[in-house]
Motif scaffolding. Structure first.
Motif, PDB file in Angstrom:
ATOM      1  N   GLY A 299      45.333  27.140  47.366  1.00  0.00           N
ATOM      2  CA  GLY A 299      45.590  28.445  47.983  1.00  0.00           C
ATOM      3  C   GLY A 299      45.842  29.513  46.928  1.00  0.00           C
ATOM      4  N   GLY A 300      46.607  29.159  45.895  1.00  0.00           N
ATOM      5  CA  GLY A 300      46.835  30.092  44.794  1.00  0.00           C
ATOM      6  C   GLY A 300      45.551  30.429  44.066  1.00  0.00           C
ATOM      7  N   ALA A 301      44.652  29.434  43.949  1.00  0.00           N
ATOM      8  CA  ALA A 301      43.380  29.659  43.260  1.00  0.00           C
ATOM      9  C   ALA A 301      42.541  30.711  43.995  1.00  0.00           C
ATOM     10  N   ILE A 302      42.512  30.614  45.327  1.00  0.00           N
ATOM     11  CA  ILE A 302      41.744  31.596  46.108  1.00  0.00           C
ATOM     12  C   ILE A 302      42.351  32.984  45.952  1.00  0.00           C
ATOM     13  N   ALA A 303      43.683  33.076  46.042  1.00  0.00           N
ATOM     14  CA  ALA A 303      44.343  34.375  45.883  1.00  0.00           C
ATOM     15  C   ALA A 303      44.130  34.926  44.480  1.00  0.00           C
ATOM     16  N   GLY A 304      44.197  34.051  43.478  1.00  0.00           N
ATOM     17  CA  GLY A 304      44.008  34.495  42.103  1.00  0.00           C
ATOM     18  C   GLY A 304      42.597  34.981  41.835  1.00  0.00           C
ATOM     19  N   ALA A 305      41.622  34.280  42.419  1.00  0.00           N
ATOM     20  CA  ALA A 305      40.222  34.682  42.215  1.00  0.00           C
ATOM     21  C   ALA A 305      39.952  36.051  42.820  1.00  0.00           C
ATOM     22  N   ILE A 306      40.399  36.254  44.063  1.00  0.00           N
ATOM     23  CA  ILE A 306      40.154  37.538  44.724  1.00  0.00           C
ATOM     24  C   ILE A 306      40.969  38.650  44.067  1.00  0.00           C
ATOM     25  N   GLY A 307      42.252  38.356  43.774  1.00  0.00           N
ATOM     26  CA  GLY A 307      43.093  39.350  43.104  1.00  0.00           C
ATOM     27  C   GLY A 307      42.581  39.688  41.711  1.00  0.00           C
ATOM     28  N   GLY A 308      42.137  38.665  40.990  1.00  0.00           N
ATOM     29  CA  GLY A 308      41.586  38.907  39.663  1.00  0.00           C
ATOM     30  C   GLY A 308      40.318  39.731  39.719  1.00  0.00           C
ATOM     31  N   VAL A 346      53.593  26.618  41.263  1.00  0.00           N
ATOM     32  CA  VAL A 346      52.326  25.903  41.461  1.00  0.00           C
ATOM     33  C   VAL A 346      51.234  26.873  41.915  1.00  0.00           C
ATOM     34  N   ALA A 347      51.563  27.787  42.825  1.00  0.00           N
ATOM     35  CA  ALA A 347      50.588  28.784  43.275  1.00  0.00           C
ATOM     36  C   ALA A 347      50.132  29.654  42.107  1.00  0.00           C
ATOM     37  N   LEU A 348      51.066  30.012  41.236  1.00  0.00           N
ATOM     38  CA  LEU A 348      50.730  30.821  40.059  1.00  0.00           C
ATOM     39  C   LEU A 348      49.817  30.047  39.110  1.00  0.00           C
ATOM     40  N   VAL A 349      50.079  28.755  38.970  1.00  0.00           N
ATOM     41  CA  VAL A 349      49.210  27.904  38.147  1.00  0.00           C
ATOM     42  C   VAL A 349      47.798  27.883  38.732  1.00  0.00           C
ATOM     43  N   GLY A 350      47.672  27.698  40.048  1.00  0.00           N
ATOM     44  CA  GLY A 350      46.351  27.695  40.681  1.00  0.00           C
ATOM     45  C   GLY A 350      45.630  29.020  40.506  1.00  0.00           C
TER      46      GLY A 350
END
Length: 445
Positions: A299-308, A346-350
């Protein structure tokens, strides 16, 4: 005679129906790609029981697709710049769908691994082609968001594989989830008919009629004179697509840095995808709780990709990548020491590992001239797959050494720190997108 820069036309375009078409085709292929990549992991326990194989053999069977991906990213990524991305993508979908289905018909480890290796060629070859296609067609102001949103299809495909596994494994056995992988074959004829082709490829082929159709869809209200001539900016104009072109015009050192970033980025991604649950269990969490951390990671990975992607459209993508990799190193170190709240860490890591890897594809796609874009991303992805293959083995060795938990996470964190330095060393002045922008600004000046 009016000259129309086809890439500038795409950069300046408003969001149109053609962008929706390109995005949906790319997203659909990525979802299918993600399904085929994840399906072996979903079915592996049932395969081990059915074929009576030990964990070492099962590990080899699971990694065979990763080896195929390494070669597929290089070979098919390069081929796409020569024969067109539409045909190359159709070949990739056919390969990974057909041979993943064939793996479901195998009943012993060697033939299963061979089928998965061939499927891996298509899985690995698809992403460089899609990265180049999405980068080329997306409007400049939306490029990062559209690319990373499209890239989240990998996670969606993994979720679909898990749901299909839950639905079919117990009632129909492990072959059923592999046979379901054949469904994307149905979209190949429609993709060949409806997906737009690469504009520089059409220009090299001299297909003026197809270019006019695309130009009319990118800028519906813009008049197109009958004698208009389509061109590429000088920074994007190359005669052929070979690996040697990646080292021309002062891009040699930066190309090596891109390869290092992809190697370390995929090392981090696959190390965590493979070992996060085990490492959290070693920290004293129950299996159910450890699995929840894996869901939070994705879930963090998806948020990070879109936010990034959103940040990359507003700031400099190079420095956004640097910051994300630096934060990943800090977050992994905090996770190793059990800093609370763990779900947030963990979300931040993803967000800053798997999410950041999608930004790497976007940056590489923008850095190189369009004529060699698939080649560039393909080689970087291919080199990176060596990191993906090494990660489960390397971290597994560390786990077997029974080191303190923090040291396992620090080993992964070091890769993030080195990646941040490598991105900082990329010479953005040699970026094709920047050079094309400078060329466009000269007449106005």
């Amino acid at each position: 005679m009016p000259r129309i820069d086809v890439l500038q036309l795409a950069d300046d375009a408003r969001f149109q129906r053609i962008h929706v078409v390109v995005f949906l085709w790319c997203f659909a292929i990525i979802v299918a790609d993600g399904y085929d990549l994840a399906v072996a992991g979903v079915a592996l326990p049932a395969i081990m029981q059915d074929m009576q194989v030990d964990p070492a053999t099962a590990g080899f069977m699971a990694s065979s697709a990763l080896f195929g991906m390494m070669f597929g990213a290089i070979l098919l990524g390069t081929l796409a710049d020569r024969i067109g991305r539409r045909v190359s993508l159709a070949a990739c979908v056919t390969l990974f769908s057909l041979f993943t289905m064939a793996a479901g018909l195998m009943r012993e480890p060697v033939s299963f691994s061979v089928m998965r290796f061939i499927a891996g060629l298509g899985i690995g070859g698809a992403l460089p082609c899609i990265a180049a296609q999405m980068t080329e067609y997306a409007p400049k102001q939306l490029r990062g968001v559209l690319f990373t949103a499209m890239g989240c299809g990998v996670a969606v495909g993994s979720v679909v594989a898990t749901l299909v596994g839950k639905l079919l494994l117990e009632s129909h056995g492990w072959p059923s989830v592999f046979l379901a992988a054949a469904l994307p074959l149905a979209m190949v004829p429609f993709m060949l008919r409806w997906m737009p082709e690469s504009m520089p490829f059409l220009l090299r082929r001299g297909d003026d009629a197809a270019l006019r159709q695309i130009a009319a869809r990118l800028a519906p209200g813009r008049p197109l004179p009958a004698d208009a001539r389509f061109v590429l900016p000088d920074a994007q104009r190359l005669d052929d697509a070979t690996v040697g072109k990646l080292f021309l015009d002062g891009r040699g050192f930066s190309t090596l840095m891109f390869w290092l970033v992809f190697f370390l980025g995929l090392f981090m991604t696959y190390a965590l995808s493979t070992w996060l649950v085990k490492l959290m269990a070693m920290a004293g969490h129950s299996l159910g709780s450890a699995l929840n951390f894996l869901l939070i990671f994705n879930g963090g990975a998806i948020a990070g990709a879109i936010g990034g992607g959103w940040l990359a459209d507003r700031l400099h993508i190079k420095w956004v990548l640097c910051a994300f990799f630096a934060v990943s190193s800090v977050a992994l170190t905090l996770l190793g020491h059990g800093v609370q709240p763990l779900p947030l860490v963990v979300a931040l890591v993803g967000a800053t590992t798997l999410g950041t890897q999608l930004l790497c594809y976007a940056y590489a796609g923008q850095y190189y001239p369009s004529a060699i874009r698939s080649t560039a991303v393909g080689y970087a992805s291919g080199v990176g797959r060596a990191g993906a293959i090494l990660a489960p083995i390397g971290i597994g060795i560390l786990v077997s050494m029974r080191l303190p938990l923090a040291q396992n996470f620090v080993a992964i964190a070091v890769a993030g720190l080195v990646s941040a330095v490598a991105v900082a060393l990329i010479d953005h002045r040699r970026s094709a997108s920047l050079q094309a922008h400078d060329e466009a600004a000269e007449p106005a000046a």
